[in-house]
Design a protein around this motif. Structure first.
Motif, PDB file in Angstrom:
ATOM      1  N   LEU A  45      20.956   9.215  10.551  1.00 18.42           N
ATOM      2  CA  LEU A  45      21.526   7.943  10.991  1.00 18.42           C
ATOM      3  C   LEU A  45      20.854   6.811  10.204  1.00 18.42           C
ATOM      4  O   LEU A  45      19.831   6.273  10.639  1.00 18.42           O
ATOM      5  N   PRO A  46      21.357   6.438   9.056  1.00 17.51           N
ATOM      6  CA  PRO A  46      20.679   5.468   8.184  1.00 17.51           C
ATOM      7  C   PRO A  46      20.371   4.129   8.853  1.00 17.51           C
ATOM      8  O   PRO A  46      19.366   3.491   8.515  1.00 17.51           O
ATOM      9  N   GLU A  47      21.200   3.688   9.800  1.00 16.82           N
ATOM     10  CA  GLU A  47      20.950   2.404  10.458  1.00 16.82           C
ATOM     11  C   GLU A  47      19.693   2.425  11.318  1.00 16.82           C
ATOM     12  O   GLU A  47      19.171   1.377  11.711  1.00 16.82           O
ATOM     13  N   TYR A  48      19.187   3.620  11.604  1.00 17.37           N
ATOM     14  CA  TYR A  48      17.988   3.764  12.434  1.00 17.37           C
ATOM     15  C   TYR A  48      16.787   3.056  11.807  1.00 17.37           C
ATOM     16  O   TYR A  48      15.918   2.535  12.514  1.00 17.37           O
ATOM     17  N   ALA A  49      16.733   3.016  10.480  1.00 17.91           N
ATOM     18  CA  ALA A  49      15.602   2.370   9.792  1.00 17.91           C
ATOM     19  C   ALA A  49      15.493   0.901  10.175  1.00 17.91           C
ATOM     20  O   ALA A  49      14.377   0.364  10.282  1.00 17.91           O
ATOM     21  N   GLU A  50      16.602   0.241  10.384  1.00 19.31           N
ATOM     22  CA  GLU A  50      16.564  -1.161  10.792  1.00 19.31           C
ATOM     23  C   GLU A  50      16.176  -1.298  12.265  1.00 19.31           C
ATOM     24  O   GLU A  50      15.470  -2.226  12.636  1.00 19.31           O
ATOM     25  N   VAL A  51      16.613  -0.363  13.071  1.00 14.35           N
ATOM     26  CA  VAL A  51      16.352  -0.419  14.519  1.00 14.35           C
ATOM     27  C   VAL A  51      14.866  -0.326  14.814  1.00 14.35           C
ATOM     28  O   VAL A  51      14.338  -1.022  15.692  1.00 14.35           O
ATOM     29  N   VAL A  52      14.143   0.538  14.086  1.00 11.56           N
ATOM     30  CA  VAL A  52      12.729   0.787  14.404  1.00 11.56           C
ATOM     31  C   VAL A  52      11.773  -0.057  13.566  1.00 11.56           C
ATOM     32  O   VAL A  52      10.554   0.116  13.674  1.00 11.56           O
ATOM     33  N   ASN A  53      12.309  -0.969  12.767  1.00 11.09           N
ATOM     34  CA  ASN A  53      11.448  -1.794  11.920  1.00 11.09           C
ATOM     35  C   ASN A  53      10.420  -2.570  12.734  1.00 11.09           C
ATOM     36  O   ASN A  53       9.277  -2.767  12.306  1.00 11.09           O
ATOM     37  N   SER A  54      10.806  -2.999  13.937  1.00  8.00           N
ATOM     38  CA  SER A  54       9.904  -3.781  14.784  1.00  8.00           C
ATOM     39  C   SER A  54       8.721  -2.957  15.305  1.00  8.00           C
ATOM     40  O   SER A  54       7.731  -3.514  15.780  1.00  8.00           O
ATOM     41  N   GLN A  55       8.812  -1.637  15.234  1.00  8.87           N
ATOM     42  CA  GLN A  55       7.729  -0.775  15.703  1.00  8.87           C
ATOM     43  C   GLN A  55       6.622  -0.602  14.665  1.00  8.87           C
ATOM     44  O   GLN A  55       5.553  -0.071  14.981  1.00  8.87           O
ATOM     45  N   LEU A  56       6.886  -1.032  13.447  1.00  5.99           N
ATOM     46  CA  LEU A  56       5.916  -0.849  12.366  1.00  5.99           C
ATOM     47  C   LEU A  56       4.714  -1.775  12.555  1.00  5.99           C
ATOM     48  O   LEU A  56       4.861  -2.975  12.731  1.00  5.99           O
ATOM     49  N   HIS A  57       3.509  -1.207  12.522  1.00  8.40           N
ATOM     50  CA  HIS A  57       2.282  -1.990  12.592  1.00  8.40           C
ATOM     51  C   HIS A  57       1.799  -2.300  11.171  1.00  8.40           C
ATOM     52  O   HIS A  57       1.810  -1.427  10.304  1.00  8.40           O
ATOM     53  N   ARG A  58       1.360  -3.525  10.978  1.00  5.38           N
ATOM     54  CA  ARG A  58       0.816  -3.902   9.676  1.00  5.38           C
ATOM     55  C   ARG A  58      -0.415  -3.058   9.362  1.00  5.38           C
ATOM     56  O   ARG A  58      -1.066  -2.555  10.284  1.00  5.38           O
ATOM     57  N   PRO A  59      -0.756  -2.885   8.084  1.00  2.27           N
ATOM     58  CA  PRO A  59      -1.858  -2.000   7.705  1.00  2.27           C
ATOM     59  C   PRO A  59      -3.160  -2.266   8.452  1.00  2.27           C
ATOM     60  O   PRO A  59      -3.832  -1.327   8.886  1.00  2.27           O
ATOM     61  N   ALA A 103       3.071   9.342  14.168  1.00  2.00           N
ATOM     62  CA  ALA A 103       4.309   8.572  14.311  1.00  2.00           C
ATOM     63  C   ALA A 103       4.299   7.333  13.425  1.00  2.00           C
ATOM     64  O   ALA A 103       5.307   7.001  12.785  1.00  2.00           O
ATOM     65  N   MET A 104       3.150   6.629  13.371  1.00  2.02           N
ATOM     66  CA  MET A 104       3.082   5.440  12.518  1.00  2.02           C
ATOM     67  C   MET A 104       3.132   5.829  11.045  1.00  2.02           C
ATOM     68  O   MET A 104       3.769   5.148  10.231  1.00  2.02           O
ATOM     69  N   SER A 105       2.514   6.932  10.692  1.00  2.00           N
ATOM     70  CA  SER A 105       2.585   7.410   9.305  1.00  2.00           C
ATOM     71  C   SER A 105       4.020   7.765   8.937  1.00  2.00           C
ATOM     72  O   SER A 105       4.435   7.600   7.781  1.00  2.00           O
ATOM     73  N   SER A 106       4.781   8.254   9.917  1.00  2.00           N
ATOM     74  CA  SER A 106       6.183   8.553   9.675  1.00  2.00           C
ATOM     75  C   SER A 106       6.966   7.288   9.351  1.00  2.00           C
ATOM     76  O   SER A 106       7.831   7.277   8.462  1.00  2.00           O
ATOM     77  N   LEU A 107       6.648   6.190  10.045  1.00  2.00           N
ATOM     78  CA  LEU A 107       7.287   4.914   9.734  1.00  2.00           C
ATOM     79  C   LEU A 107       6.891   4.435   8.335  1.00  2.00           C
ATOM     80  O   LEU A 107       7.727   3.924   7.582  1.00  2.00           O
ATOM     81  N   TYR A 108       5.617   4.596   7.995  1.00  2.00           N
ATOM     82  CA  TYR A 108       5.164   4.197   6.658  1.00  2.00           C
ATOM     83  C   TYR A 108       5.894   5.022   5.583  1.00  2.00           C
ATOM     84  O   TYR A 108       6.272   4.496   4.527  1.00  2.00           O
ATOM     85  N   ARG A 109       6.091   6.291   5.865  1.00  2.00           N
ATOM     86  CA  ARG A 109       6.823   7.136   4.923  1.00  2.00           C
ATOM     87  C   ARG A 109       8.280   6.680   4.824  1.00  2.00           C
ATOM     88  O   ARG A 109       8.847   6.643   3.731  1.00  2.00           O
ATOM     89  N   LEU A 110       8.863   6.322   5.961  1.00  2.00           N
ATOM     90  CA  LEU A 110      10.251   5.868   5.986  1.00  2.00           C
ATOM     91  C   LEU A 110      10.450   4.631   5.116  1.00  2.00           C
ATOM     92  O   LEU A 110      11.447   4.511   4.396  1.00  2.00           O
ATOM     93  N   TYR A 111       9.474   3.712   5.169  1.00  2.00           N
ATOM     94  CA  TYR A 111       9.591   2.459   4.406  1.00  2.00           C
ATOM     95  C   TYR A 111       8.849   2.516   3.070  1.00  2.00           C
ATOM     96  O   TYR A 111       8.654   1.489   2.428  1.00  2.00           O
ATOM     97  N   HIS A 112       8.422   3.704   2.674  1.00  2.00           N
ATOM     98  CA  HIS A 112       7.775   3.920   1.372  1.00  2.00           C
ATOM     99  C   HIS A 112       6.531   3.033   1.209  1.00  2.00           C
ATOM    100  O   HIS A 112       6.311   2.418   0.164  1.00  2.00           O
ATOM    101  N   LEU A 113       5.724   3.001   2.273  1.00  2.00           N
ATOM    102  CA  LEU A 113       4.482   2.225   2.264  1.00  2.00           C
ATOM    103  C   LEU A 113       3.281   3.158   2.201  1.00  2.00           C
ATOM    104  O   LEU A 113       3.292   4.238   2.798  1.00  2.00           O
ATOM    105  N   PRO A 114       2.202   2.753   1.512  1.00  2.00           N
ATOM    106  CA  PRO A 114       0.998   3.589   1.475  1.00  2.00           C
ATOM    107  C   PRO A 114       0.237   3.519   2.806  1.00  2.00           C
ATOM    108  O   PRO A 114       0.057   2.436   3.370  1.00  2.00           O
ATOM    109  N   VAL A 115      -0.192   4.651   3.299  1.00  2.00           N
ATOM    110  CA  VAL A 115      -0.992   4.698   4.522  1.00  2.00           C
ATOM    111  C   VAL A 115      -2.364   4.102   4.234  1.00  2.00           C
ATOM    112  O   VAL A 115      -2.957   4.386   3.180  1.00  2.00           O
ATOM    113  N   PRO A 116      -2.892   3.251   5.122  1.00  2.00           N
ATOM    114  CA  PRO A 116      -4.211   2.647   4.886  1.00  2.00           C
ATOM    115  C   PRO A 116      -5.292   3.704   4.620  1.00  2.00           C
ATOM    116  O   PRO A 116      -5.263   4.795   5.206  1.00  2.00           O
TER     117      PRO A 116
END
Length: 337
Positions: free
Chosen positions: A265-279, A311-324
């Motif tokens: 469900l590609p739209e899911y990436a936008e739905v969960v964006n608010s759950q992402l914690h900054r590094p 779970a947070m690492s999964s979000l980082y992977r989803l948005y192609h961000l490096p894990v701290p």
């Protein structure tokens, strides 16, 4: 009684280097499954076991006593590849997936058939009752967290939904039953490269393929749910009844979570964006929780920490961000990398 279909259920049992005690219990339970007016077949998928499943006497005994069963080999390593092979050869209108450590109750197929007749809009069912049998015992201090990590369930009611985010009633892989036409679409998407979750692969405990099968139901407009009328015992040997295994399982399951849903469900990436914690926040919360778990020696705190990091690492992977780097250090200290 009218026969619904010559093969209504295809039972797919995927296995890789199983504990013979557990696989034998699984096959015995499958042999006892009752049928009322419908037929079934059993596909035992060997994902490169050593020795091969066909070389085990109790497996041959099972095949000889069930003419509607056979062994097929999935040569590419990974649970999803084993399941794809099973899906490709299945004749049933519905496929029921058991792992080699699952022991379904004898009325399992009858209850699924009844649910299918009552709720035709539901294309995926799973057990609402999953007792966990620690056959070699388990330390009482970790029993409760192990129960949850190993998909233990004690639901009191039948529930289903068709929402495009994961719901508590959506089933996991243990005893999962799905309509064949949904799985045909899942296989099409996987073969086209749209879906990438491979499931358990050798020593890896990553998951996601069962989640993607369920979310394919949702993507196609069906509902998915669980029912306490469906019961499967999850049989756990001693080598999986310790914190090392539980941490690895918790991390692998959570790491695949968000990315697996977003692929379906590609739209899911936008739905969960608010759950992402900054590094900085991700690193701070991870370190604080991990140190607290170490200092208190609490298994529950440790598993909750690993769940959060996964779970947070999964979000980082989803948005192609490096894990701290601090989080990576924690994972290495916990022997998860």
């Amino acid at each position: 009684m009218k026969v619904v279909s010559e093969v209504y259920f295809t039972i797919v049992i995927c296995s890789y280097n199983p504990d013979d005690r557990l696989l034998q219990r699984c096959l015995n339970a499958v042999s006892r499954l009752a049928h009322h007016g419908f037929g079934s077949e059993v596909l035992l998928v060997d994902n490169n076991s050593n020795p091969p499943l066909a070389n085990r006497l109790f497996v041959q005994d099972f095949l000889n006593t069930k003419p509607d069963s056979k062994i097929i080999v999935a040569e590419q390593q990974g649970l999803v590849y084993a399941r794809i092979v099973g899906i490709s050869q299945a004749k049933g209108e519905y496929l029921v997936f058991f792992d080699d450590d699952n022991e379904p109750q004898s009325d399992y197929l009858i209850e699924i058939h009844a649910l299918n007749q009552r709720y035709p809009a539901v294309a995926a069912w799973g057990p609402g009752t999953v007792p966990v049998d620690f056959v070699d015992g388990i330390d009482s201090r970790i029993k409760e967290v192990a129960y949850g990590a190993l998909q233990g369930k004690r639901e009191n009611y039948t529930a289903f939904a068709c929402l495009r985010q994961w719901q508590a009633c959506y089933p996991f892989g243990t005893g999962l039953c799905i309509k064949a036409n949904v799985l045909a679409k899942f296989m099409e998407w996987f073969n086209a490269g749209k879906l990438t979750a491979t499931g358990r692969n050798g020593v890896s405990l990553a998951s996601g393929e069962d989640l993607q099968m369920v979310m394919t139901c949702i993507a196609l407009g069906y509902a998915a749910g669980h029912s306490p009328r469906l019961q499967v015992v999850h049989v756990i040997p001693g080598k999986r009844a310790d914190m090392t295994y539980i941490k690895r399982l918790s991390y692998g399951s959570n790491l695949a979570f968000h990315t697996s849903i977003a692929e379906v469900l590609p739209e899911y990436a936008e739905v969960v964006n608010s759950q992402l914690h900054r590094p900085r926040r991700f690193a701070f919360k991870s370190a604080k929780r991990y140190l607290s778990a170490l200092l208190t020696g609490s298994p529950a705190k440790m598993v909750n920490t690993i769940n959060y990091i996964g779970a947070m690492s999964s979000l980082y992977r989803l948005y192609h961000l490096p894990v701290p780097k601090i989080v990576t250090a924690i994972l290495k200290h916990a022997k998860l990398l």
